[in-house]
Each structure stands twice: as C-alpha cells, then as structure tokens.
Design a protein around this motif. Structure first.
Motif, short mmCIF file in Angstrom:
data_model
loop_
_atom_site.label_atom_id
_atom_site.label_comp_id
_atom_site.label_asym_id
_atom_site.label_seq_id
_atom_site.Cartn_x
_atom_site.Cartn_y
_atom_site.Cartn_z
N CYS A 156 0.86 -1.18 0.00
CA CYS A 156 0.00 0.00 0.00
C CYS A 156 0.90 1.23 0.00
O CYS A 156 2.12 1.13 0.07
CB CYS A 156 -0.94 0.01 1.21
SG CYS A 156 -0.07 -0.06 2.81
N THR A 158 1.95 5.15 -1.81
CA THR A 158 2.22 5.66 -3.16
C THR A 158 3.64 6.20 -3.25
O THR A 158 4.02 7.06 -2.44
CB THR A 158 1.23 6.79 -3.51
OG1 THR A 158 -0.12 6.31 -3.37
CG2 THR A 158 1.45 7.27 -4.94
N ASN A 177 -1.57 6.55 1.49
CA ASN A 177 -2.74 6.89 0.67
C ASN A 177 -4.00 6.45 1.42
O ASN A 177 -3.94 6.12 2.61
CB ASN A 177 -2.64 6.27 -0.73
CG ASN A 177 -2.45 4.76 -0.70
OD1 ASN A 177 -2.74 4.09 0.31
ND2 ASN A 177 -1.95 4.21 -1.79
N ARG A 178 -5.12 6.43 0.75
CA ARG A 178 -6.38 6.15 1.45
C ARG A 178 -6.48 4.74 2.02
O ARG A 178 -7.31 4.48 2.88
CB ARG A 178 -7.55 6.37 0.48
CG ARG A 178 -7.80 7.83 0.16
CD ARG A 178 -9.07 7.95 -0.64
NE ARG A 178 -8.97 9.02 -1.61
CZ ARG A 178 -9.90 9.31 -2.48
NH1 ARG A 178 -10.99 8.58 -2.54
NH2 ARG A 178 -9.75 10.32 -3.33
N SER A 179 -5.64 3.85 1.55
CA SER A 179 -5.68 2.48 2.07
C SER A 179 -4.94 2.33 3.39
O SER A 179 -4.98 1.27 4.01
CB SER A 179 -5.10 1.51 1.05
OG SER A 179 -3.73 1.78 0.82
N ASP A 181 -4.52 3.42 7.31
CA ASP A 181 -5.27 4.03 8.41
C ASP A 181 -4.35 4.84 9.32
O ASP A 181 -3.20 4.44 9.57
CB ASP A 181 -5.93 2.95 9.27
CG ASP A 181 -7.02 2.18 8.53
OD1 ASP A 181 -7.54 2.71 7.53
OD2 ASP A 181 -7.35 1.05 8.96
N SER A 182 -4.87 5.94 9.84
CA SER A 182 -4.21 6.61 10.96
C SER A 182 -4.47 5.78 12.21
O SER A 182 -5.59 5.31 12.44
CB SER A 182 -4.78 8.02 11.14
OG SER A 182 -4.45 8.85 10.05
N GLU A 187 -0.22 9.47 12.19
CA GLU A 187 -1.13 9.92 11.12
C GLU A 187 -0.82 9.19 9.82
O GLU A 187 0.26 8.61 9.65
CB GLU A 187 -1.00 11.43 10.92
CG GLU A 187 -1.53 12.26 12.08
CD GLU A 187 -1.54 13.74 11.74
OE1 GLU A 187 -0.93 14.12 10.73
OE2 GLU A 187 -2.17 14.50 12.50
N THR A 189 -1.49 10.72 6.33
CA THR A 189 -1.91 11.70 5.35
C THR A 189 -1.07 11.54 4.09
O THR A 189 -0.13 10.74 4.04
CB THR A 189 -1.74 13.13 5.88
OG1 THR A 189 -0.33 13.45 5.94
CG2 THR A 189 -2.32 13.28 7.29
N SER A 190 -1.41 12.29 3.07
CA SER A 190 -0.66 12.22 1.81
C SER A 190 0.77 12.73 1.97
O SER A 190 1.58 12.59 1.04
CB SER A 190 -1.38 13.01 0.72
OG SER A 190 -1.51 14.37 1.10
#
Length: 258
Positions: A156, A158, A177-179, A181-182, A187, A189-190
């Motif tokens: 997972c 990017t 990325n969105r896959s 979890d925080s 965190e 985040t991108s």
C-alpha cells in the motif's frame, strides 16, 4: 531473545476483526522514530566484526502445513549464529494479516537464539501496511527491538516518483494513501512518509530490476531504515541478512523433509 511484550504476540483462534484490532494496538505501541544505541554507520558488511552491532536477518520457507523460520545473525560481514525452527501454520495467507500466519513461527526461531540482536531485518513490510503494523512492526514491538521490513512488492502507499528503471542507489519516499489508516499518534496523510522504494541493484546483463520497499518496523525512522538497508546491501538485490536467511530457510527445509 526474550519477548518484552508478549501481550502483542499473534495467537491462534482470533477472528479477522480481533486480528485487525490487535494490529491497531501494535501500531499505536510502535515508535517510528530513531531510538537505538548503535551508530548507524557501524551497521555495514564492511564494519570490523568486533565493533559492529548484531544484525539478524529473518525469512521463512514452507512445507505443507509447517513454516521453517530461519534467523541468520551478522556482526559486520561475519555470520555469528544461525538458527531455525519448524512450527505449524494456523492460518492461510491473508493480505494484511501476514504476521498472524508467520509471526508465531518467527517468535519460535527468535526465542531459540543465544545472541540478542540489536537490529532485526525481515522479509516483509513494516509501516508500509494498511494499519501501519506489518510483520516487521509486529515482531519489533513484541521484542521491543529496532526492526526493518524489506518487501519485494508494494502492499500500500504511493511512491512520490515513478520507480521504473531507476539506477542503483536511487530511492524515493512512499507516502500514505487512502488504504492506510491513521492509528494512535501515527497519522496517515498524503504527506506521511511510511517507507522508501530503494533500488538496491541493477545489472547490465539482466532485464531491469525492480526496487525493494523498505519501511521502519519499530524504533527507527523511515530515513534511517533505508540508510541501514543500503549499508547492508552486497552484490545481490536483497540485503545480505535476509538473503542468507532465505538460503538457510531452504537448507533447513531440505533437512526437515529428509
């Protein structure tokens, strides 16, 4: 080696939800910052054996319903200990839950060591994981030992730049990325760097070699993790500790089969 946090150890009989919840607890307990006593520059295949920290490479081979877990311990470029354990497998392979299939057998092997490594290097992911708790993170937290995951494919996250055809020594951050979890204070985040793509080798005589995906497991930053793997790289794509652990796992598997 001795388990420092056995409460985080994978155990059979858990539901998928319980396994994912335990992974979240592991990730929350993990430290993705540098917290170790050795000089990173001393982690090298060229370091004098007397001065170098102990680095353990961990890999596995499989035979029917058992895992053959191998550990090869280096001091500098010298192998100082090898051990292997044969353990039953309780689960099939499920993406994202590898530590529940392979973690127990790895614990068996690590607990059979006479030495106490300063660094654990795993064939698998660390922070590059859906819940920031891959195999290297899970085992690193259980033993409270600095650890690194070195994977051959990206689970997972990017890459910040394209990884195709890069020269030896090249690297780029892997961001969440969105896959991802925080979890806890970590965190996703991108802008969160969860690891690096690292081009360990290229060969003029072969097709293009893909990069490795290096991520901190526990008590290391992503930047230091990739620096250490670069220091431990020899003439092959894989870092020498896990390359030799892979070979020893196959050797132990052959002995077990006979």
């Amino acid at each position: 080696m001795r388990q420092v946090h056995p409460e985080f150890a994978p155990r059979p009989g858990l539901s998928r939800g319980e396994m994912e919840s335990l992974q979240a607890d592991v990730a929350a307990a993990a430290t993705f910052e540098d917290d170790f006593d050795f000089d990173p520059a001393s982690v090298s295949l060229d370091s004098p054996a007397v001065d170098a920290p102990l680095v353990a490479g961990i890999d596995q081979a499989f035979l029917d319903d058992v895992a053959v877990s191998a550990v090869v311990v280096f001091r500098g470029g010298t192998v100082v200990e090898r051990t292997a354990a044969v353990s039953p497998l309780d689960l099939p392979y499920v993406p994202g839950l590898l530590s529940f299939r392979e973690g127990g057998p790895i614990i068996d092997a690590l607990e059979s060591l006479d030495s106490d490594p300063d660094l654990l290097v795993f064939d698998g992911s660390g922070r590059i994981h859906f819940r920031q708790a891959g195999l290297a993170t899970h085992m690193g937290v259980v033993f409270d030992t600095p650890s690194i995951g070195v994977a051959k494919s990206l689970l997972c996250g990017t890459p910040k730049t394209d990884t195709d055809g890069r020269p030896e020594g090249w690297q780029t951050p892997i961001v969440a990325n969105r896959s991802v979890d925080s979890v806890g204070d970590h965190e996703a985040t991108s802008e969160t760097v969860i690891g690096y793509a690292y081009q360990s080798r290229q060969y003029d005589s072969r097709p293009i070699v893909n990069p490795l995906y290096v991520s901190p497991g526990h008590r290391l930053s992503a930047e230091t993790a990739v620096e250490l793997i670069a220091n431990l790289s020899g003439d092959y794509k894989l870092p020498e500790p896990t390359r030799q652990a892979d070979a020893y796992a196959d050797e132990a598997k052959a002995s077990y089969r006979t």
